[in-house]
Design a protein around this motif. Structure first.
Motif, PDB file in Angstrom:
ATOM      1  N   ILE A 159       0.842  -1.206   0.000  1.00 58.66           N
ATOM      2  CA  ILE A 159       0.000   0.000   0.000  1.00 58.66           C
ATOM      3  C   ILE A 159       0.872   1.250   0.000  1.00 58.66           C
ATOM      4  O   ILE A 159       0.617   2.211  -0.730  1.00 58.66           O
ATOM      5  N   SER A 160       1.913   1.234   0.822  1.00 61.96           N
ATOM      6  CA  SER A 160       2.838   2.374   0.871  1.00 61.96           C
ATOM      7  C   SER A 160       3.478   2.613  -0.499  1.00 61.96           C
ATOM      8  O   SER A 160       3.521   3.752  -0.990  1.00 61.96           O
ATOM      9  N   LYS A 164       1.636   6.072  -7.281  1.00 67.99           N
ATOM     10  CA  LYS A 164       0.466   6.676  -7.915  1.00 67.99           C
ATOM     11  C   LYS A 164       0.316   8.158  -7.606  1.00 67.99           C
ATOM     12  O   LYS A 164      -0.113   8.940  -8.465  1.00 67.99           O
ATOM     13  N   GLU A 165       0.592   8.557  -6.347  1.00 65.48           N
ATOM     14  CA  GLU A 165       0.259   9.919  -5.933  1.00 65.48           C
ATOM     15  C   GLU A 165       1.424  10.679  -5.300  1.00 65.48           C
ATOM     16  O   GLU A 165       1.302  11.873  -5.011  1.00 65.48           O
ATOM     17  N   GLY A 166       2.522   9.983  -5.043  1.00 69.44           N
ATOM     18  CA  GLY A 166       3.689  10.667  -4.510  1.00 69.44           C
ATOM     19  C   GLY A 166       3.661  10.918  -3.022  1.00 69.44           C
ATOM     20  O   GLY A 166       4.466  11.699  -2.506  1.00 69.44           O
ATOM     21  N   LYS A 213     -12.002   7.372  -6.225  1.00 67.46           N
ATOM     22  CA  LYS A 213     -11.062   8.123  -7.063  1.00 67.46           C
ATOM     23  C   LYS A 213     -10.551   7.291  -8.242  1.00 67.46           C
ATOM     24  O   LYS A 213      -9.974   7.831  -9.189  1.00 67.46           O
ATOM     25  N   CYS A 214     -10.798   5.995  -8.202  1.00 61.17           N
ATOM     26  CA  CYS A 214     -10.426   5.106  -9.300  1.00 61.17           C
ATOM     27  C   CYS A 214     -11.407   5.187 -10.466  1.00 61.17           C
ATOM     28  O   CYS A 214     -11.152   4.628 -11.537  1.00 61.17           O
ATOM     29  N   PHE A 246      -6.844  12.909 -10.119  1.00 60.82           N
ATOM     30  CA  PHE A 246      -7.354  13.137  -8.771  1.00 60.82           C
ATOM     31  C   PHE A 246      -6.257  13.724  -7.890  1.00 60.82           C
ATOM     32  O   PHE A 246      -5.090  13.352  -7.989  1.00 60.82           O
ATOM     33  N   LYS A 247      -6.653  14.650  -7.032  1.00 60.95           N
ATOM     34  CA  LYS A 247      -5.720  15.227  -6.072  1.00 60.95           C
ATOM     35  C   LYS A 247      -6.366  15.207  -4.688  1.00 60.95           C
ATOM     36  O   LYS A 247      -7.492  15.666  -4.515  1.00 60.95           O
TER      37      LYS A 247
END
Length: 386
Positions: free
Chosen positions: A73-74, A80-82, A204-205, A213-214
Motif C-alpha cells: 500500500i505504501s 500513484k500519488e507521490g 477516485k479510481c 485526482f488530487k
C-alpha cells in the motif's frame, strides 16, 4: 426481556437496503440499488486469493494487517500519488473501508463531540457517528448548488464540540468531485479550527474526465490532520473480499490497531494476499473498469434524458446517477416504491442522502448493459402511466 441500548435505537436501517430487500420478492427485478459492481476481479487477483487458501494461509495476521500488504500500500501511494506513508506505523488494513471509517471515528470521538457531514452524504457516516456516541451535524442547505454544499454553511456549523469533517470525493451519491477551491477551503477551516478531515476516497479510481485526482493531503499542513480512507472494493471490484485501509498519523493508526484487535482481530488473510497482488503494480488490474462503466453511464444517461418528466446530468465519477423526479410531484421514497411495485425496477430514494435530495433517486449502474436497457424501458413505461 433484553433491554436494548439507546445508541442501537438511533441507528436506522437504510432505505438503500430497504429497497434492495423489497426487490427480492420479484423474480424479474432490475436492481439498481447497491454499489456492488458485477465486474469480476482480474483472474490474477482471484488466483492469488485461492493460492493463499491452498497454501494454508488462512490464519490470523497482525492486527494492523500483513506487513507485506502495508508495504505494498505504501509503495502504491508513492507510485500513484507521490505520498509517503510508513508501512509499520501509518497504515492499517481494515475489513473494508467501512470498518476503517468506523475505527477512525471511534479513535477520536468522545460522547457529545460533533462531526460535520456535508450533504449529499453516504448514509453510513451519520450512523457511525451515532455508534461512537457522537453527534452528526449534517450540512444540508436546499439553496446550495444542486447536489453540493456551501463552504459558508460548513464554517457556520462549527462549535467548540466540533472534532472532524467527513468529505467524500468523488462522492456517493452525487457522482461529483468536490471542486478544488472547496477542498482548499475545507483545509483552511480545518487548520483554523484545529479539526481532523476524514477523506473517503474509495471512488477516485472511477473518474471519467482527464484531470487527475488530487487529495486534500497535497495541501500544506493537511497530512498531519487528515485520515485517508480507501478500499479495494470499487477499484478492483472486490466488494465481498472485505479489504480496506487507512493512512493516517502514527498516533491514530496505533489506536485503531488496538481497537481492531477487539473488534475483528484482523482482515481476512486470503483477501490480504489477493490485495497484495492487486496493488502490486505488476499489471494495471483496474484499467478496464473505467471504460466499462463509462459505456454504461453513457447508455443510462441517454436513456433517462429521453424519458419525459425525468432529467439528469452525466456523472463526473463513480457508478451512480442522480435522477431528478420533481416533475412527478412524488417524494423520492414514494417514487421508488411505486416504481418497484409497478414495473419491478429497484433504485434508491434520494432522501437517503439528505433532505435536499428528496427530489432525486439514485441509480447504480453496476449491472450489465442489457439489464440497463431493460430498466430504462420499464422506467419509461412507468412514467408514461402516471
Amino acid at each position: 426481556m433484553i433491554q436494548l441500548s439507546e445508541i442501537s435505537q438511533l441507528v436506522k436501517p437504510s432505505l438503500t437496503r430497504k429497497l434492495f430487500n423489497m426487490a427480492k420478492q420479484f423474480d424479474d427485478v432490475i436492481d439498481f440499488t447497491l454499489g456492488d459492481p458485477d465486474v469480476q476481479p482480474h483472474q490474477a487477483i482471484k488466483d492469488a486469493g485461492c493460492a493463499a487458501i491452498q497454501a494454508g494461509k488462512t490464519r490470523y495476521s497482525q492486527n494492523a494487517g500483513l506487513l507485506p500488504l502495508r508495504q505494498t500500500i505504501s509503495d502504491y501511494y508513492q507510485r500513484k500519488e507521490g505520498y509517503l506513508y510508513h508501512p509499520d506505523n501509518e497504515i492499517i488494513v481494515t475489513v473494508g473501508a467501512m470498518e476503517g471509517l468506523y475505527l477512525s471515528l471511534l479513535s477520536m470521538i468522545n460522547p457529545g463531540d460533533e462531526v460535520i457531514i456535508p450533504a449529499p452524504y453516504y448514509v453510513n457516516y451519520v450512523q457511525m457517528v451515532y455508534m461512537c456516541h457522537g453527534i452528526p451535524v449534517v450540512i444540508d442547505n436546499p439553496n446550495a448548488e444542486p447536489l453540493s454544499f456551501n463552504i459558508e454553511d460548513v464554517e457556520a456549523a462549527i462549535t467548540p464540540k466540533t472534532k472532524a469533517i467527513i468529505i467524500n470525493t468523488p462522492a456517493n451519491p452525487s457522482a461529483k468531485l468536490i471542486p478544488w477551491n472547496k477542498v482548499e477551503a475545507i483545509a483552511d477551516i480545518a487548520k483554523k479550527h484545529d479539526l481532523v478531515v476524514i477523506s473517503d476516497e474509495v471512488y477516485k479510481c472511477l473518474i471519467y474526465g482527464e484531470e487527475p485526482f488530487k487529495s486534500i493531503v497535497a495541501i500544506d499542513g493537511m497530512r498531519e490532520r487528515t485520515v485517508l480512507v480507501n478500499s479495494l472494493s470499487k477499484e478492483f471490484c472486490m466488494t465481498g473480499w472485505r479489504i480496506g485501509y487507512v493512512l493516517a498519523p502514527e498516533e491514530l493508526i496505533a489506536t485503531m490497531t488496538k481497537l481492531q484487535e477487539n473488534v475483528c482481530a484482523c482482515a481476512p488473510l486470503p483477501s490480504q494476499y489477493a490485495a497484495i497482488e492487486a496493488l502490486s503494480g505488476k499489471d494495471d488490474y483496474s484499467s478496464h473498469m473505467v471504460e466499462t462503466f463509462r459505456s454504461r453511464r453513457d447508455l443510462l444517461v441517454q436513456g433517462i434524458q429521453s424519458i419525459s418528466g425525468l432529467s439528469c446530468n452525466a456523472p463526473e465519477a463513480t457508478f451512480y446517477l442522480m435522477v431528478d423526479i420533481s416533475s412527478t410531484g412524488m417524494t423520492s421514497e414514494q417514487f421508488a416504491i411505486e416504481l418497484l411495485k409497478a414495473v419491478h425496477v429497484a433504485l434508491v430514494p434520494g432522501i437517503t442522502y439528505g433532505n435536499s435530495c428528496d427530489k432525486y433517486v439514485r441509480i447504480a449502474f453496476t449491472i450489465e448493459e442489457d439489464k440497463i436497457k431493460e430498466g430504462i424501458r420499464r422506467i419509461h413505461n412507468f412514467m408514461t402511466s402516471l
